[in-house]
Design a protein around this motif. Structure first.
Motif, short mmCIF file in Angstrom:
data_model
loop_
_atom_site.label_atom_id
_atom_site.label_comp_id
_atom_site.label_asym_id
_atom_site.label_seq_id
_atom_site.Cartn_x
_atom_site.Cartn_y
_atom_site.Cartn_z
N LYS A 1 78.22 60.26 33.68
CA LYS A 1 79.27 59.30 33.37
C LYS A 1 78.78 58.39 32.25
CE LYS A 1 82.28 55.77 35.36
NZ LYS A 1 82.72 55.11 36.59
N LYS A 2 79.72 57.98 31.41
CA LYS A 2 79.45 57.05 30.33
C LYS A 2 79.98 55.68 30.72
CE LYS A 2 80.09 58.89 26.32
NZ LYS A 2 80.69 59.36 25.06
N PHE A 3 79.12 54.67 30.64
CA PHE A 3 79.48 53.28 30.92
C PHE A 3 79.41 52.53 29.60
CE2 PHE A 3 77.59 55.00 34.72
CZ PHE A 3 78.32 54.47 35.77
N ILE A 4 80.49 51.83 29.22
CA ILE A 4 80.51 51.11 27.95
C ILE A 4 80.90 49.65 28.18
CG2 ILE A 4 81.49 50.94 25.63
CD1 ILE A 4 82.05 53.98 25.79
N PHE A 5 80.00 48.75 27.80
CA PHE A 5 80.31 47.33 27.79
C PHE A 5 80.93 47.04 26.43
CE2 PHE A 5 76.97 47.67 30.92
CZ PHE A 5 77.40 46.82 31.93
N LEU A 6 82.20 46.69 26.42
CA LEU A 6 82.92 46.43 25.18
C LEU A 6 82.43 45.13 24.55
CD1 LEU A 6 86.49 47.47 26.33
CD2 LEU A 6 84.86 48.80 24.97
N PRO A 7 82.68 44.97 23.23
CA PRO A 7 82.26 43.73 22.56
C PRO A 7 82.80 42.50 23.29
CG PRO A 7 83.03 45.32 20.95
CD PRO A 7 83.34 45.89 22.31
N GLU A 8 81.95 41.54 23.41
CA GLU A 8 82.29 40.25 24.02
C GLU A 8 82.73 40.35 25.48
OE1 GLU A 8 81.18 37.97 22.22
OE2 GLU A 8 81.15 39.04 20.33
N SER A 9 82.36 41.42 26.19
CA SER A 9 82.69 41.51 27.61
C SER A 9 81.61 40.90 28.49
CB SER A 9 82.94 42.97 28.02
OG SER A 9 81.77 43.75 27.86
N ILE A 10 80.43 40.68 27.93
CA ILE A 10 79.34 40.08 28.68
C ILE A 10 79.39 38.57 28.45
CG2 ILE A 10 76.86 40.09 29.13
CD1 ILE A 10 76.86 42.94 27.83
N VAL A 11 80.29 37.92 29.20
CA VAL A 11 80.52 36.48 29.08
C VAL A 11 80.59 35.87 30.48
CG1 VAL A 11 81.71 36.62 26.84
CG2 VAL A 11 83.02 36.81 28.95
N ASP A 12 80.36 34.56 30.56
CA ASP A 12 80.35 33.85 31.84
C ASP A 12 81.62 34.10 32.65
OD1 ASP A 12 77.91 32.86 31.12
OD2 ASP A 12 78.62 30.83 30.72
N ASN B 1 83.27 36.68 33.10
CA ASN B 1 83.26 37.99 33.76
C ASN B 1 82.14 38.12 34.79
OD1 ASN B 1 85.46 38.81 32.24
ND2 ASN B 1 84.21 39.76 30.67
N PHE B 2 81.36 37.07 34.99
CA PHE B 2 80.22 37.14 35.90
C PHE B 2 80.67 37.28 37.36
CE2 PHE B 2 76.37 35.01 33.68
CZ PHE B 2 76.51 35.86 32.62
#
Length: 134
Positions: free
Chosen positions: A106-117, A119-120
């Motif tokens: 499986k491919k897991f992709i964190f899209l741009p700017e998805s790693i933000v507070d 979404n924690f």
């Protein structure tokens, strides 16, 4: 003949980016593979790369490869540290593993700017704040 093949669906496996620590100058981030299954994952292979557009130019990071012989049930494994500078890119993790004689990927992709507070969550098993893709 193709109708006789059963799809190997990846379930109860997650890739997560966790905030490990914070100082005045920077934050420390790590990427984890989380096995939420009741069975071990064997011969685990993961490739990671970043790609996208930054300041109007196409950017690609190096492709990194990781392997783990076994990841026990209800556990996690540190894949790699990740730099905040790549959060504006697509961060892709391609996972492949065996359960018995069956192979899964499986491919897991964190899209741009998805790693933000915003979404924690509290990551299961790891018990740290972060962003997770199931």
């Amino acid at each position: 003949m193709i109708k006789d093949l059963h799809p190997n669906v990846v379930k109860d496996i997650a890739v997560a980016v966790a905030l490990e620590g914070e100082s005045v100058e920077s934050k420390t981030w790590y990427v984890y593979l989380i096995n939420l299954k009741d069975v071990p994952l064997e011969t685990v292979l993961i490739t990671s790369k970043g790609y996208g557009e930054k300041n109007g130019e196409q950017v690609k990071t190096s492709v990194l490869r990781h392997s783990f012989p076994v990841i026990p049930p209800k556990s996690f494994k540190l894949i790699e540290p990740i730099d905040e500078a790549t959060f504006g890119l697509n961060n892709e993790y391609w996972l492949s593993y065996y359960i018995g004689k069956d192979i899964f990927d499986k491919k897991f992709i964190f899209l741009p700017e998805s790693i933000v507070d915003g979404n924690f969550i509290k990551l299961p098993v790891v018990n740290k704040p972060g962003v997770m893709i199931l």
